[in-house]
Design a protein around this motif. Structure first.
Motif, mmCIF file in Angstrom:
data_model
loop_
_atom_site.group_PDB
_atom_site.id
_atom_site.type_symbol
_atom_site.label_atom_id
_atom_site.label_comp_id
_atom_site.label_asym_id
_atom_site.label_seq_id
_atom_site.Cartn_x
_atom_site.Cartn_y
_atom_site.Cartn_z
ATOM 1 N N GLN A 293 -38.928 -28.763 -1.559
ATOM 2 C CA GLN A 293 -38.267 -29.945 -2.107
ATOM 3 C C GLN A 293 -39.312 -30.866 -2.733
ATOM 4 O O GLN A 293 -40.278 -31.235 -2.080
ATOM 5 N N ILE A 294 -39.063 -31.224 -3.980
ATOM 6 C CA ILE A 294 -40.030 -32.045 -4.701
ATOM 7 C C ILE A 294 -39.393 -33.382 -5.061
ATOM 8 O O ILE A 294 -38.317 -33.432 -5.671
ATOM 9 N N TYR A 295 -40.069 -34.458 -4.665
ATOM 10 C CA TYR A 295 -39.679 -35.806 -5.083
ATOM 11 C C TYR A 295 -40.658 -36.251 -6.159
ATOM 12 O O TYR A 295 -41.850 -36.412 -5.892
ATOM 13 N N LEU A 296 -40.161 -36.421 -7.369
ATOM 14 C CA LEU A 296 -41.023 -36.880 -8.456
ATOM 15 C C LEU A 296 -41.201 -38.389 -8.341
ATOM 16 O O LEU A 296 -40.221 -39.119 -8.114
ATOM 17 N N ILE B 14 -42.016 -36.308 4.647
ATOM 18 C CA ILE B 14 -42.648 -35.408 3.683
ATOM 19 C C ILE B 14 -43.799 -34.642 4.339
ATOM 20 O O ILE B 14 -44.315 -35.044 5.382
ATOM 21 N N ASP B 15 -44.168 -33.524 3.694
ATOM 22 C CA ASP B 15 -45.236 -32.680 4.234
ATOM 23 C C ASP B 15 -46.530 -32.796 3.445
ATOM 24 O O ASP B 15 -47.590 -32.431 3.917
ATOM 25 N N VAL C 39 -41.776 -30.263 1.878
ATOM 26 C CA VAL C 39 -41.304 -31.413 1.099
ATOM 27 C C VAL C 39 -42.520 -32.118 0.511
ATOM 28 O O VAL C 39 -43.462 -32.462 1.232
ATOM 29 N N CYS C 40 -42.493 -32.324 -0.792
ATOM 30 C CA CYS C 40 -43.655 -32.861 -1.491
ATOM 31 C C CYS C 40 -43.270 -34.060 -2.354
ATOM 32 O O CYS C 40 -42.249 -34.035 -3.038
ATOM 33 N N VAL C 41 -44.077 -35.115 -2.299
ATOM 34 C CA VAL C 41 -43.954 -36.183 -3.298
ATOM 35 C C VAL C 41 -45.013 -35.896 -4.344
ATOM 36 O O VAL C 41 -46.187 -35.695 -4.011
#
Lengths: 256, 512
Positions: free
Chosen positions: B486-489, B371-372, B467-469
């Motif tokens: 890209q989003i990870y919830l 992730i970034d 890429v984000c959490v």
């Protein structure tokens, strides 16, 4: 086009519109036409969707609202035009990304601007643009989608952007609740439901006719016909131009 | 390690749903959507006040002589419609207790209100309208700034009682009235009350269902109608019931529960439906956690979510409202469209992978996803307890974050808690101190922030395809700014754990 619609309209009750009136741009070529079914005497004409130069808006300056009379007759309508095909779960951020929500839909100029951004949030996998660069309107008057169209935010900007871009109807397998409600409340687009996955059988650019009264969609490019679910009681509300116009037309609230 | 870990990698073995009953329930679907009763009643304050005393006499729920059992949602809508009975599928004119709007939809709603009710029209009740600028506040976008000005002008003209204004954008603390994210502010300011009907021009208005009330999002046109009329035609939804039992493991948060449910029923599984949350786990949740649960019902398509009010609710409300309220509860014989049961003790930390909130996976299944950045904020995951949870993970690890970690408290109150409340077990440190030691970005000014992208200069907006959490609620393409982002919830635990490793990370790595 506008003139012919005018002459066909004996009782234009539709002028009580929730759409902001804006200067009609007559230079724009309408990308779809609608055919009022004359087998039955139409007491009024459905105008909403069907022309990019907004005959309804232009008429409203001519015909006083007071002519509106309650009527329960059904008007039969067809939509004809090119379709733009999208997939499942098209959410409101794809229909109108949040950065454009500073535009206020009830402001006529910003209404037009909203239209120019319709579906701009679709990912780059959609190689055909919904609206060409430097255009305000789309050439696709019918959007065909999969299930759960319009999910996500409650932003009314979504159906408004589609309507302002010149979309007459969306045909999807199913809708998210608030998008459906907002489409009806504003009268911006007909949210029609298909019986199956039409989005897998139609391609962007196909020529489509929708016979509203028969709940039928015809793809002239492929020669196939599809059954739609009846629009039911939501139809007259959209036809009237939204809930306020409908409520006035049917005497639920006083005409002002 | 959790007992299911070895048995399967599938995030949701069917065994989690011990009992899914389909109670053949078809009657509601036949009613037409818009059978508007013809009524020439011009809605006026007079009618409302005359009718009000009858409500207690007609109340069907607590008399013991109930003819047909109703769910909580049905009961709330029946009472607000001055009816003894309502069934799913019925359309009813519902009196509205609170209407909330914000800077994104307020101007358009006011425009419709004026157009339809007249330029000089007055709102139906200046004390029942709550106006909360929160979306695009700390931006130089002129149109966004103008929209807040429009809110201010309208509130002045209409003498609106509850307007949480901000004028000095350079320092939010210089604006004592300013709150921040509307759904959290509504709760903190005492506008959420059991048994009431709350509408808002925002899909996450459903958050308030945590208080045992009916709350749902509406569009500008409907809001314009409510502004003038104080009521709205609503269709009564059938109810899905979610029974969550078992002790909540210390590595789970309500966010995991709702991601579990959405993954189970999909992003349209509750379309047009109400979601009622019950069971011992739900009873054990704090108000903020219940708000997280109800907040995301719209991500399953739900019309509203409800948690029955109890002592936790009443305690939260003690110092927040002096308005009398009356909770209602589902009858024992109430009909639910279906019932889902979960053993919460068996669940594991979850994420929703791009690009849909129902794209569920175990956090540990995604451990190779680099992730970034990490984002902690919004109405879903920007409350005091969300920051406390993140701080707990940082504290337990004692390490520094490996990716930029953005913190956006939902409201001014949350911001003050982040800077003022001691984190348990830290020897008196505040969240802000722990975040600083962990190398997070300084907590930003409270607002909706980058949860929904917003103007280009929005703090922490994803302007690159990174890429984000995120502890937010949606991960559709473009939601936080960039279409290819890209989003990870995830829960605040999982978000903090991921910040520490630079990969999507199960918080058990730090919490056990």
């Amino acid at each position: 086009m506008a003139a012919s619609l005018l002459s066909l309209s004996p009782n234009p009750t539709f002028t009580a519109s929730t759409k902001p009136s804006f200067s009609p741009s007559y230079h724009t070529t309408p990308h779809f036409v609608k055919f009022p079914n004359t087998s039955q005497t139409p007491t009024h004409l459905i105008v909403k969707p069907l022309s990019t130069h907004s005959p309804r808006a232009s008429l409203s300056s001519i015909i006083p609202r007071a002519t509106a009379t309650p009527t329960t007759s059904t008007t039969q309508t067809s939509f004809h035009g090119l379709c733009y095909v999208v997939g499942d779960n098209i959410d409101t951020d794809q229909i109108i990304p949040a950065e454009y929500l500073t535009l206020v839909p009830s402001n006529p100029e910003e209404y037009e601007k909203l239209g120019s951004y319709a579906l701009i949030g679709l990912p780059s996998s959609y190689t055909t643009r919904f609206i060409e660069p430097n255009e305000n309107k789309t050439k696709y008057s019918i959007v065909i989608g999969g299930y759960n169209f319009g999910c996500g935010s409650s932003r009314e900007h979504a159906p408004v952007a589609l309507g302002a871009a010149g979309v007459a109807a969306v045909v999807a397998e199913s809708y998210a609740r608030i998008f459906f409600r907002n489409s009806v409340a504003t009268g911006e687009v007909y949210p029609l439901e298909s019986e199956g996955r039409i989005c897998e059988e139609c391609r962007t650019g196909d020529t489509i006719t929708i016979e509203l009264a028969e709940s039928r969609l015809i793809n002239h490019t492929t020669g196939k016909e599809y059954k739609l679910k009846p629009i039911g009681d939501a139809g007259p509300v959209i036809e009237a131009g939204g809930i306020f116009a409908y409520a006035r037309k049917t005497g639920m609230i006083p005409t002002n | 390690m959790n007992s299911m870990a070895s048995s399967t990698i599938a995030p949701n073995p069917a065994s989690f749903i011990a009992n899914k009953k389909h109670l053949g329930f078809t009657a509601f679907s036949t009613s037409s959507q818009f059978s508007i009763p013809k009524c020439n009643r011009r809605i006026s304050k007079k009618v409302c006040s005359v009718m009000a005393p009858q409500q207690s006499e007609r109340r069907p729920s607590t008399t013991g002589s109930v003819k047909t059992a109703m769910t909580m949602t049905e009961k709330i809508l029946a009472r607000a419609s001055e009816k003894t009975q309502l069934s799913p599928g019925e359309n009813s004119w519902v009196n509205i207790d609170i209407l909330m709007t914000h800077d994104v939809c307020g101007p358009g709603s006011f425009g419709i209100f004026k157009k339809e009710f007249g330029q000089n029209a007055k709102v139906w009740d200046r004390e029942k309208i709550v106006i909360i600028p929160d979306h695009y506040i700390f931006t130089s976008d002129e149109r966004a700034n103008r929209n807040v000005d429009i809110l201010r002008d309208f509130c002045k003209e209409q003498n609106i009682k509850y307007f949480y204004d901000i004028k000095d954008l350079s320092d939010f603390k210089a604006n004592p009235d300013y709150k921040g994210v509307c759904h959290i502010a509504l709760a903190q300011e005492g506008h959420c009350r059991p048994g009431e009907v709350l509408l808002g021009t925002d899909s996450h208005t459903c958050t308030a269902g945590a208080f045992g009330q009916f709350a749902t999002g509406i569009g500008n046109t409907d809001a314009g109608f409510v502004l003038g009329a104080g009521k709205l035609l609503l269709k009564v939804p059938p109810t899905l019931r979610f029974v969550m039992d078992g002790e909540m493991p210390n590595y789970l948060l309500a966010k995991d529960l709702i991601l579990q449910i959405i993954g189970e029923i999909s992003v349209s599984g509750a379309t047009y439906k109400s979601m009622e949350f019950v069971g011992t786990t739900v009873e054990s949740l704090t108000m903020e956690e219940r708000m997280t649960l109800c907040n995301m019902v719209v991500e399953a398509g739900g019309k509203n979510g409800v948690v029955p009010a109890d002592s936790t609710t009443f305690k939260y409300l003690e110092d927040k409202t002096s308005v009398a309220y009356e909770p209602v509860y589902s009858d024992e014989q109430a009909r639910f469209l279906s019932e889902y049961r979960f053993d919460v003790s068996k669940l594991e930390p979850l994420v929703a992978k791009p690009h849909s909130p129902d794209n569920r996976a175990l956090a540990r299944e995604c451990k190779d996803v680099k992730i970034d950045r990490v984002y902690i904020g919004s109405c879903t995951g920007g409350k005091t307890e969300d920051f406390m949870a993140a701080a707990k993970v940082f504290l337990a690890s004692g390490k520094k974050v490996k990716v930029p970690t953005f913190l956006v408290p939902a409201t001014q109150k949350v911001w003050m808690d982040v800077y003022g409340l001691p984190v348990p077990g830290s020897g008196g440190k505040t969240c802000s101190q722990i975040f600083e030691e962990a190398g997070c970005d300084t907590p930003a000014s409270p607002n909706c922030g980058a949860c929904l992208g917003g103007p280009k200069d929005t703090y922490a907006r994803m302007n690159e395809p990174t890429v984000c959490v995120s502890t937010t609620n949606r991960n559709f393409p473009g939601r936080m700014g960039h279409k290819e982002g890209q989003i990870y919830l995830a829960s605040p635990y999982t978000a903090a754990a991921s910040a520490l490793t630079g990969y999507v990370t199960d918080p058990r790595e730090f919490l056990q």
